[in-house]
Each structure stands twice: as structure tokens, then as C-alpha cells.
Design a protein around this motif. Structure first.
Motif, PDB file in Angstrom:
ATOM      1  N   ARG A 114       2.051  -1.754  -9.729  1.00  0.00           N
ATOM      2  CA  ARG A 114       3.490  -1.464  -9.670  1.00  0.00           C
ATOM      3  C   ARG A 114       4.014  -1.561  -8.237  1.00  0.00           C
ATOM      4  NH1 ARG A 114       5.442   2.365 -14.596  1.00  0.00           N
ATOM      5  NH2 ARG A 114       3.713   1.918 -16.021  1.00  0.00           N
ATOM      6  N   GLY A 115       3.173  -1.192  -7.282  1.00  0.00           N
ATOM      7  CA  GLY A 115       3.575  -1.374  -5.891  1.00  0.00           C
ATOM      8  C   GLY A 115       3.797  -2.841  -5.576  1.00  0.00           C
ATOM      9  N   LEU A 116       2.909  -3.691  -6.075  1.00  0.00           N
ATOM     10  CA  LEU A 116       3.055  -5.131  -5.875  1.00  0.00           C
ATOM     11  C   LEU A 116       4.301  -5.651  -6.571  1.00  0.00           C
ATOM     12  CD1 LEU A 116       1.921  -7.796  -4.828  1.00  0.00           C
ATOM     13  CD2 LEU A 116       0.481  -7.920  -6.873  1.00  0.00           C
ATOM     14  N   MET A 117       4.569  -5.165  -7.781  1.00  0.00           N
ATOM     15  CA  MET A 117       5.768  -5.591  -8.509  1.00  0.00           C
ATOM     16  C   MET A 117       7.036  -5.171  -7.760  1.00  0.00           C
ATOM     17  SD  MET A 117       5.031  -5.211 -12.613  1.00  0.00           S
ATOM     18  CE  MET A 117       4.385  -3.539 -12.566  1.00  0.00           C
ATOM     19  N   SER A 131       0.826  -1.212   0.000  1.00  0.00           N
ATOM     20  CA  SER A 131       0.000   0.000   0.000  1.00  0.00           C
ATOM     21  C   SER A 131       0.860   1.262   0.000  1.00  0.00           C
ATOM     22  CB  SER A 131      -0.928   0.007   1.220  1.00  0.00           C
ATOM     23  OG  SER A 131      -1.857  -1.043   1.149  1.00  0.00           O
ATOM     24  N   TYR A 132       1.919   1.242   0.808  1.00  0.00           N
ATOM     25  CA  TYR A 132       2.783   2.428   0.858  1.00  0.00           C
ATOM     26  C   TYR A 132       3.484   2.648  -0.478  1.00  0.00           C
ATOM     27  CZ  TYR A 132       6.401   5.733   2.019  1.00  0.00           C
ATOM     28  OH  TYR A 132       7.225   6.845   2.008  1.00  0.00           O
ATOM     29  N   THR A 133       4.012   1.577  -1.046  1.00  0.00           N
ATOM     30  CA  THR A 133       4.710   1.703  -2.325  1.00  0.00           C
ATOM     31  C   THR A 133       3.731   2.122  -3.419  1.00  0.00           C
ATOM     32  OG1 THR A 133       6.169  -0.086  -1.578  1.00  0.00           O
ATOM     33  CG2 THR A 133       6.322   0.559  -3.874  1.00  0.00           C
ATOM     34  N   SER A 134       2.520   1.586  -3.379  1.00  0.00           N
ATOM     35  CA  SER A 134       1.497   1.974  -4.353  1.00  0.00           C
ATOM     36  C   SER A 134       1.192   3.460  -4.247  1.00  0.00           C
ATOM     37  CB  SER A 134       0.215   1.164  -4.121  1.00  0.00           C
ATOM     38  OG  SER A 134       0.454  -0.221  -4.259  1.00  0.00           O
ATOM     39  N   LEU A 184      10.384   0.475 -13.114  1.00  0.00           N
ATOM     40  CA  LEU A 184       9.140   0.550 -12.336  1.00  0.00           C
ATOM     41  C   LEU A 184       8.339   1.809 -12.647  1.00  0.00           C
ATOM     42  CD1 LEU A 184      10.411  -0.700  -8.853  1.00  0.00           C
ATOM     43  CD2 LEU A 184       8.735  -1.856 -10.307  1.00  0.00           C
ATOM     44  N   THR A 185       9.017   2.844 -13.099  1.00  0.00           N
ATOM     45  CA  THR A 185       8.330   4.110 -13.380  1.00  0.00           C
ATOM     46  C   THR A 185       8.174   4.363 -14.878  1.00  0.00           C
ATOM     47  OG1 THR A 185      10.440   5.323 -13.252  1.00  0.00           O
ATOM     48  CG2 THR A 185       9.116   5.178 -11.228  1.00  0.00           C
ATOM     49  N   ALA A 186       8.460   3.351 -15.701  1.00  0.00           N
ATOM     50  CA  ALA A 186       8.351   3.521 -17.151  1.00  0.00           C
ATOM     51  C   ALA A 186       6.925   3.874 -17.541  1.00  0.00           C
ATOM     52  CB  ALA A 186       8.784   2.235 -17.857  1.00  0.00           C
ATOM     53  N   LEU A 219       3.189   5.776  -3.430  1.00  0.00           N
ATOM     54  CA  LEU A 219       4.274   6.525  -4.066  1.00  0.00           C
ATOM     55  C   LEU A 219       4.044   6.617  -5.575  1.00  0.00           C
ATOM     56  CD1 LEU A 219       7.478   5.212  -2.217  1.00  0.00           C
ATOM     57  CD2 LEU A 219       6.205   7.321  -1.807  1.00  0.00           C
ATOM     58  N   PHE A 220       3.587   5.523  -6.175  1.00  0.00           N
ATOM     59  CA  PHE A 220       3.304   5.552  -7.610  1.00  0.00           C
ATOM     60  C   PHE A 220       2.107   6.449  -7.922  1.00  0.00           C
ATOM     61  CE2 PHE A 220       5.722   1.500  -7.476  1.00  0.00           C
ATOM     62  CZ  PHE A 220       6.673   1.810  -8.432  1.00  0.00           C
ATOM     63  N   GLU A 221       1.119   6.442  -7.055  1.00  0.00           N
ATOM     64  CA  GLU A 221      -0.016   7.354  -7.243  1.00  0.00           C
ATOM     65  C   GLU A 221       0.451   8.803  -7.176  1.00  0.00           C
ATOM     66  OE1 GLU A 221      -4.142   6.820  -6.003  1.00  0.00           O
ATOM     67  OE2 GLU A 221      -3.436   5.140  -4.773  1.00  0.00           O
ATOM     68  N   ALA A 222       1.369   9.084  -6.239  1.00  0.00           N
ATOM     69  CA  ALA A 222       1.893  10.449  -6.105  1.00  0.00           C
ATOM     70  C   ALA A 222       2.666  10.865  -7.357  1.00  0.00           C
ATOM     71  CB  ALA A 222       2.792  10.547  -4.872  1.00  0.00           C
ATOM     72  N   LEU A 223       3.136   9.882  -8.114  1.00  0.00           N
ATOM     73  CA  LEU A 223       3.830  10.165  -9.380  1.00  0.00           C
ATOM     74  C   LEU A 223       2.855  10.346 -10.533  1.00  0.00           C
ATOM     75  CD1 LEU A 223       6.840   7.686  -9.058  1.00  0.00           C
ATOM     76  CD2 LEU A 223       6.954  10.177  -9.019  1.00  0.00           C
ATOM     77  N   GLY A 224       1.557  10.192 -10.247  1.00  0.00           N
ATOM     78  CA  GLY A 224       0.542  10.466 -11.257  1.00  0.00           C
ATOM     79  C   GLY A 224      -0.116   9.259 -11.888  1.00  0.00           C
ATOM     80  N   LEU A 225       0.212   8.048 -11.415  1.00  0.00           N
ATOM     81  CA  LEU A 225      -0.401   6.861 -12.002  1.00  0.00           C
ATOM     82  C   LEU A 225      -1.795   6.634 -11.422  1.00  0.00           C
ATOM     83  CD1 LEU A 225       2.566   4.317 -12.023  1.00  0.00           C
ATOM     84  CD2 LEU A 225       1.556   5.488 -13.979  1.00  0.00           C
ATOM     85  N   PRO A 226      -2.708   6.094 -12.210  1.00  0.00           N
ATOM     86  CA  PRO A 226      -4.039   5.740 -11.698  1.00  0.00           C
ATOM     87  C   PRO A 226      -3.910   4.691 -10.596  1.00  0.00           C
ATOM     88  CG  PRO A 226      -3.979   5.628 -14.108  1.00  0.00           C
ATOM     89  CD  PRO A 226      -2.557   5.786 -13.646  1.00  0.00           C
ATOM     90  N   ALA A 227      -4.902   4.650  -9.710  1.00  0.00           N
ATOM     91  CA  ALA A 227      -4.833   3.785  -8.531  1.00  0.00           C
ATOM     92  C   ALA A 227      -4.588   2.318  -8.879  1.00  0.00           C
ATOM     93  CB  ALA A 227      -6.112   3.923  -7.713  1.00  0.00           C
ATOM     94  N   THR A 228      -5.277   1.810  -9.904  1.00  0.00           N
ATOM     95  CA  THR A 228      -5.120   0.391 -10.263  1.00  0.00           C
ATOM     96  C   THR A 228      -3.710   0.094 -10.752  1.00  0.00           C
ATOM     97  OG1 THR A 228      -7.457   0.206 -10.860  1.00  0.00           O
ATOM     98  CG2 THR A 228      -5.964  -1.474 -11.730  1.00  0.00           C
TER      99      THR A 228
END
Length: 201
Positions: A147-150, A128-131, A187-189, A133-142
Motif C-alpha cells: 500500500r505504501g508503494l501504491m 518506506s515511510y508511507t509503508s 488506500l486504507t480499505a 504509516l500503514f503498519e501503524a494502522l495495523g496492517l501486516p508488513a507485506t
């Protein structure tokens, strides 16, 4: 160390070291007391029984290997910097003696009644925490969740390799730095649209 000066932290540290060496089965009062130069009486001053020590050790593992890491990462203000620091910190931790062993021992005993709830809570918090971070980078929640799981899966896979075949993972600081940079880059591609020719297959 004088037995009358032993603290709960001393006992939980010894228990975690034992878990790293031999799993939960290695957490036995008399051998731990001998290792610490203490008596069983010193143990029972702090804990009612072995189960209480295991529970305290697992709580310490959660604090040291998840809570403390998140607190460290949160000191960064930029989401990308936080993600890189997180990846760098957890990958680098696999070079610490027994650190990856403890992690793998937890996974190996995932069904144990003491371990199961802690491992489930820790895993969900990490993902959840890593996810986030990806949301904060602008990715949609799903997509952020995937990516957080990966990212967490990549860490656990690296920990397994570092333990079982350390010769295949980066060993120098320079190689590790390059490896972390590449992992963050992947991971951020940007999202890749499916090939139109593949869509109808």
C-alpha cells in the motif's frame, strides 16, 4: 539582487527552477548568473563547477520535497491523520508552479549519475515511510509495503497528470479535499478475501 549577497540557497533555487523548466540541460552557469543578476565569479565563490551546483540542488530537492514533508507529517500524533496529511500535502504540491515539473524532470533523467542515487534514496524513503504509516494502522508488513508503494505511485501518477493534462485533476479546494478523502479511503480499505469461486481458477 546584488551578486555579492547571493547565497548557496539562491543558486540552488535557481538551478531547481531551471530543472523544472528544461531538465538538467537547463542548468548552465552563465544563463543562471544572468537570471540572478550575478557574475560567473559569484558562482565560483560558492561552487567549484556545474556538477557541484547540480549535486547541491538535488540535495536541496531531497530536503524540501521529502525531509521537510515527513517532518511536517510527523507533527501529527494519529497514524491516520498523518497519512491523510501526507496525501493532502503531496497532492496539493502539484498545484505549485514548477513543483511537479521538477519531480518529473528527476524521473526523466533517472539514469544520470548525479540523479540516480538521489532518486533511488528518495523513492525508497518515501515508500518506506508511507509503508510505516500503514503498519501503524495495523496492517501486516507485506501488505503495508504494497500500500505504501501504491500511495507513492498514485502521487507520481497525479503529478504526471497535473503537468500534462491539468484539466482532468481536481482544481478547486473543495474538489481536492474530496479527492484526497477518497484516496485515503481506498488506500486504507479493509483487505478483501478472494471469492471462493475464483480460488480454484
Amino acid at each position: 539582487m546584488s551578486s555579492n549577497r547571493l547565497s548557496v540557497n539562491d543558486w540552488t533555487a535557481a538551478a531547481l527552477e531551471a530543472i523544472g523548466r528544461g531538465g538538467l540541460a537547463a542548468v548552465a552557469v552563465e544563463p543562471l548568473a544572468a537570471r540572478l543578476g550575478a557574475t560567473k565569479g559569484s558562482f565560483y565563490w560558492h561552487f567549484t563547477n556545474r556538477d557541484a551546483l547540480i549535486e547541491a540542488a538535488l540535495q536541496r530537492w531531497e530536503r524540501d520535497h521529502t525531509d521537510a514533508v515527513i517532518a511536517l507529517v510527523e507533527a501529527e500524533s494519529d497514524p491516520l491523520a498523518r497519512l491523510r496529511l501526507l496525501v493532502s500535502t503531496v497532492i496539493d504540491s502539484t498545484r505549485i508552479p514548477h513543483a511537479d515539473s521538477i519531480e518529473l524532470a528527476m524521473l526523466a533523467t533517472a539514469g544520470h549519475p548525479h540523479v540516480a542515487p538521489v532518486l533511488a534514496r528518495v523513492t525508497e524513503r518515501r515508500v518506506s515511510y508511507t509503508s510505516a504509516l500503514f503498519e501503524a494502522l495495523g496492517l501486516p508488513a507485506t501488505e503495508a509495503r504494497q500500500r505504501g508503494l501504491m500511495a507513492v505511485s498514485a502521487y507520481l501518477g497525479h503529478a504526471q497528470l497535473a503537468h500534462a493534462a491539468p484539466q482532468v485533476v481536481p482544481s478547486t479546494d473543495a474538489d481536492l479535499h474530496s479527492y484526497v478523502d477518497r484516496m485515503v479511503q481506498l488506500l486504507t480499505a479493509p483487505l478483501i478475501s478472494p471469492d471462493p469461486g475464483e480460488a480454484g481458477r
